[in-house]
Design a protein around this motif. Structure first.
Motif: not given
Length: 106
Positions: A81-86, A97-103
Motif C-alpha cells: 500500500l505504501l509503495l503504491d502511494q509513493l 526506479v528505487t520504488i520499482t526495485a523495492l517492489e
C-alpha cells in the motif's frame, strides 16, 4: 469457500510454508493452489476424506496463529500500500526506479 479466504490462505502458505510439515504442505498445496477436492487428495494419499479435512483445518488454524504472531502477510500488505502511494506522488524518476526495485524484492 470464498475467493478472499482462498487468496489469504495462498499468501499464508507462501509466507509460512517452511514451518509446515511436508504432508501439511502437500495437502494445502493440492487443496488451495491446485484446487483438488478433499476426495481427490484422499485418493492420492490413500487416506480418508475426513483425515484430509481434519489436517487442512488444523493447518489453516496453525497458519492463522503464525500470522497473528509474526504478521508477515499484514506487513506485506502495508508495504504494498505504501509503495503504491509513493508511486502516485510526483517524484523524480530516480525515486521511481528505487520504488520499482523495492517492489521486485517482494
Amino acid at each position: 469457500m470464498t475467493l478472499d479466504k482462498t487468496n489469504r490462505m495462498n499468501y499464508l502458505i507462501d509466507f509460512y510454508q517452511e514451518l509446515l510439515t511436508p504432508k501439511q504442505r502437500n495437502y494445502m498445496s493440492l487443496y488451495y493452489l491446485d484446487d483438488f477436492s478433499l476426495g481427490e487428495i484422499a485418493d492420492e494419499f490413500e487416506v480418508s476424506r475426513q483425515a484430509v479435512y481434519d489436517n487442512i483445518k488444523r493447518t489453516e488454524a496453525m497458519l492463522e496463529q503464525y500470522e497473528e504472531r509474526l504478521a508477515l502477510f499484514k506487513k506485506y500488505e502495508q508495504r504494498k500500500l505504501l509503495l503504491d502511494q509513493l508511486k502516485q506522488l510526483d517524484l523524480p524518476s530516480e525515486a521511481l526506479v528505487t520504488i520499482t526495485a523495492l517492489e521486485q524484492l517482494e
